[in-house]
Design a protein around this motif. Structure first.
Motif, short mmCIF file in Angstrom:
data_model
loop_
_atom_site.label_atom_id
_atom_site.label_comp_id
_atom_site.label_asym_id
_atom_site.label_seq_id
_atom_site.Cartn_x
_atom_site.Cartn_y
_atom_site.Cartn_z
N ASN A 149 49.42 28.97 40.45
CA ASN A 149 48.80 28.02 41.39
C ASN A 149 47.54 27.40 40.78
OD1 ASN A 149 48.62 26.86 44.18
ND2 ASN A 149 46.69 28.00 44.16
N GLN A 150 46.73 28.24 40.11
CA GLN A 150 45.53 27.70 39.44
C GLN A 150 45.91 26.67 38.38
OE1 GLN A 150 43.57 31.23 38.01
NE2 GLN A 150 42.20 31.33 39.78
N ARG A 151 46.97 26.98 37.63
CA ARG A 151 47.39 26.05 36.58
C ARG A 151 47.89 24.73 37.18
NH1 ARG A 151 52.28 25.27 34.82
NH2 ARG A 151 53.02 27.23 35.73
N ARG A 152 48.66 24.81 38.27
CA ARG A 152 49.15 23.57 38.89
C ARG A 152 48.00 22.73 39.45
NH1 ARG A 152 53.30 27.09 40.72
NH2 ARG A 152 52.16 27.42 42.67
N ILE A 212 43.45 25.77 26.34
CA ILE A 212 42.36 26.54 26.92
C ILE A 212 41.94 27.58 25.89
CG2 ILE A 212 41.69 28.12 28.77
CD1 ILE A 212 43.71 26.77 30.56
N GLN A 213 40.68 27.50 25.49
CA GLN A 213 40.11 28.46 24.55
C GLN A 213 38.94 29.14 25.26
OE1 GLN A 213 39.08 26.44 20.94
NE2 GLN A 213 41.20 25.93 20.43
N GLY A 214 39.15 30.44 25.59
CA GLY A 214 38.14 31.14 26.37
C GLY A 214 38.05 30.54 27.77
N ASP A 215 36.85 30.06 28.14
CA ASP A 215 36.64 29.43 29.44
C ASP A 215 36.57 27.92 29.34
OD1 ASP A 215 36.60 31.87 30.65
OD2 ASP A 215 34.42 32.10 30.62
N VAL A 216 36.96 27.31 28.19
CA VAL A 216 36.84 25.87 27.98
C VAL A 216 38.24 25.25 27.94
CG1 VAL A 216 36.04 24.06 26.42
CG2 VAL A 216 34.70 26.15 26.70
N LEU A 217 38.40 24.16 28.70
CA LEU A 217 39.66 23.41 28.75
C LEU A 217 39.49 22.10 28.01
CD1 LEU A 217 42.51 22.64 29.85
CD2 LEU A 217 41.33 21.76 31.88
N SER A 246 34.88 23.29 31.94
CA SER A 246 34.91 24.75 32.01
C SER A 246 35.88 25.20 33.11
CB SER A 246 33.52 25.30 32.31
OG SER A 246 33.56 26.70 32.54
N VAL A 247 36.65 26.24 32.81
CA VAL A 247 37.54 26.87 33.79
C VAL A 247 37.09 28.31 34.03
CG1 VAL A 247 39.55 25.43 33.34
CG2 VAL A 247 39.14 27.44 31.91
N GLY A 248 35.83 28.58 33.81
CA GLY A 248 35.30 29.93 33.97
C GLY A 248 35.40 30.43 35.40
N GLN A 271 37.69 29.73 37.61
CA GLN A 271 39.07 30.15 37.88
C GLN A 271 39.36 31.50 37.24
OE1 GLN A 271 41.66 27.05 36.53
NE2 GLN A 271 40.95 25.56 38.04
N HIS A 272 38.89 31.70 36.01
CA HIS A 272 39.09 32.98 35.35
C HIS A 272 38.36 34.09 36.08
CE1 HIS A 272 40.18 30.99 31.22
NE2 HIS A 272 41.07 30.77 32.18
N LEU A 273 37.16 33.79 36.57
CA LEU A 273 36.39 34.79 37.31
C LEU A 273 37.13 35.19 38.59
CD1 LEU A 273 33.79 36.43 37.59
CD2 LEU A 273 32.79 34.47 38.81
N PHE A 274 37.72 34.20 39.29
CA PHE A 274 38.47 34.50 40.51
C PHE A 274 39.69 35.36 40.19
CE2 PHE A 274 41.97 33.35 43.39
CZ PHE A 274 41.42 33.76 44.59
N TYR A 275 40.38 35.04 39.11
CA TYR A 275 41.58 35.81 38.74
C TYR A 275 41.22 37.26 38.39
CZ TYR A 275 45.89 37.10 36.34
OH TYR A 275 47.03 37.73 35.97
N ARG A 276 40.10 37.44 37.67
CA ARG A 276 39.68 38.80 37.30
C ARG A 276 39.26 39.60 38.53
NH1 ARG A 276 37.66 36.06 32.62
NH2 ARG A 276 35.63 35.75 33.64
N SER A 277 38.60 38.93 39.47
CA SER A 277 38.22 39.63 40.69
C SER A 277 39.44 40.05 41.49
CB SER A 277 37.30 38.74 41.54
OG SER A 277 37.99 37.58 41.99
N MET A 278 40.48 39.19 41.54
CA MET A 278 41.70 39.54 42.25
C MET A 278 42.43 40.69 41.53
SD MET A 278 41.89 37.75 44.94
CE MET A 278 43.56 38.17 45.39
#
Length: 488
Positions: A35-38, A128-133, A154-156, A158-165
């Motif tokens: 969903n994040q990717r879409r 996507i490299q790290g948190d940079v798109l 930055s997609v940081g 989104q990554h933070l939300f995924y890690r928290s989930m």
């Protein structure tokens, strides 16, 4: 190492819980990631569309120059404008892949060696490299590519939300696993104790300590099993008490054995008598040859007679062995689907030579039918019936082989034009060593065993055999019925 049922069930429950929770967590996290990717792809497509519209607007309304000059002259201003509007870093490239504008000119140049070639081929590419798109989209005017617009953001978050989930699912899954395992262990332990009680009940029955009531009183499968064990316990008691009634059955069995013994004696008496006749003839000619060794006529006559009697003796032994094997080894039976028309055609072809020897014509009226039976046994049945129809026929007679298929059975009729069999003797002809006409049987080499073997093999193949007198002329008709093969 032996593990009790309780620990096996507990281990199975643990594995099942880990698998279920792990699979559910994986599917949910995969859904979040997709969903994040879409959402990211949709947002970046919109930004790329806005940027392309702005670039094309300036290209069309501005001073008419070629596309390379336009991107070189307007690239810096367009990059700053698009960066301010989008809130992202924007880099513009011309159609040859050369950077012409950067909204953050002092920032480090991104590495687009893998994505830029795709964008220059009029394709959208991102990495996507790290948190940079890095998102690159082509800019096209009149089916000609002006260049490429590059968004860096930055997609940081989104990554933070995924890690928290992910952490949430790990903690929640561990808690659910522990609680479920505890409740499951208690439940499995209870079931294992109930099974142990049932085991003890069966041990009591084995020792003869019969139960007065069911071990468990529950409304589930274990309760049903307990009731079944109790009923078995009562049945065993009843069987022990009914052993005296079995004495009568044993007496009946002994009577049956006596009858079998009588049949065996009769069989031995008959076979001894049948063996004695050809042996007597052979011995008589042997004595004559000893007395008159130089008589050519006697030698020729003795050779013919001895050959005939030894052949008859061999055939007799062969039929006795077949009959004994059919009765003793009835279990050696291999039923299969058999094409009845093909089998009867083959049998008629085998017996054609013998029929011509006796001056008999074989006629066939065959229809397609598939039956179930042992192919070797079926061949033996029809060969014997056809052999009898030939041997006991009249000179220049006929044998007609026909068949017809009903709803469940196939009926085979083998009819001859001989003298026939009296009605009162039709059941007796299936007894071993019984012949209707003893003189004719001896002339033709009959032993009275062929039809006995035919009936035995017919019954083994779930068939029936009978004898009829044709209504339209002399002779005998043997009627054999076998079950048809079921078609699905």
């Amino acid at each position: 190492m032996r593990f009790s049922l309780k620990w096996k069930l507990t281990g199975f429950l643990a594995v099942l819980l880990v698998f279920a929770i792990g699979l559910l967590s994986f599917l949910v996290l995969q859904g979040i990631s997709n969903n994040q990717r879409r959402e990211m792809e949709h947002a970046m497509e919109q930004q790329a569309a806005v940027a392309e519209d702005r670039i094309l607007q300036m290209y069309v309304t501005g001073t008419q120059v070629d596309k390379e000059a336009f991107m070189r002259l307007q690239g810096p201003a367009l990059a700053r404008e698009l960066g301010n509007v989008s809130g992202m870093r924007v880099i513009l490239y011309d159609a040859k892949g050369k950077a012409t504008g950067d909204s953050l000119i002092m920032a480090e140049k991104p590495d687009v060696r893998r994505t830029l070639p795709f964008a220059l081929q009029n394709k959208i590419a991102y990495e996507i490299q790290g948190d940079v798109l890095d998102y690159l989209a082509p800019v096209v005017s009149d089916q000609q590519q002006l260049g490429v617009v590059h968004f860096q953001t930055s997609v940081g978050s989104q990554h933070l939300f995924y890690r928290s989930m992910l952490r949430l699912f790990l903690f929640a899954g561990a808690a659910v696993l522990i609680v479920s395992f505890m409740f499951g262990w208690i439940y499995m332990n209870r079931q294992a104790n109930a099974i142990h009680a049932l085991k003890n009940a069966t041990e009591r029955i084995r020792r003869g300590d019969y139960l007065a009531e069911p071990t468990l009183k529950r409304k589930d499968e274990l309760g049903d099993l307990s009731g079944g064990i109790f009923e078995m316990n009562r049945a065993i008691q009843a069987n022990v008490q009914s052993l005296q009634a079995e004495q009568e059955k044993l007496m009946e069995t002994l009577e049956t054995l006596r009858q079998l013994e009588k049949r065996q004696k009769d069989f031995i008496h008959n076979i001894s008598h049948e063996f004695k006749t050809p042996l007597t003839s052979i011995r008589a000619y042997a004595d004559l040859l000893h007395l008159y060794p130089d008589d050519p006529a006697l030698i020729q006559d003795a050779y013919a007679s001895i050959t005939k009697e030894t052949g008859r003796l061999y055939d007799l032994v062969e039929r006795v062995l077949h009959l004994a094997a059919a009765e003793k080894y009835a279990f050696d039976h291999h039923p299969e689907e058999v094409d009845l028309k093909e089998l009867l055609t083959d049998v008629c072809a085998r017996m054609k030579g013998k029929a011509e020897q006796f001056g008999i014509t074989i006629r066939q009226r065959l229809e397609p039918a598939v039956i179930v039976g042992d192919r070797n046994n079926l061949t033996h049945i029809f060969v014997n019936l056809l052999d009898n129809a030939i041997k006991y026929n009249v000179a220049q007679g006929e044998v007609t082989v026909s068949n017809a298929a009903g709803e469940e059975d196939a009926v085979v009729r083998i009819r001859d034009t001989g003298v026939g069999i009296p009605e009162e003797q039709r059941e007796l002809v299936f007894e071993p060593f019984y012949t209707v006409n003893h003189d004719r049987a001896r002339k033709s080499g009959g032993s009275g065993l062929g039809l006995a073997l035919v009936k035995q093999l017919t019954l083994q193949n779930d068939g029936r055999i009978g004898i009829e007198t044709p209504a339209d002329g002399p002779g005998t008709a043997f009627i054999v019925t076998f079950p048809l093969a079921r078609r699905h």
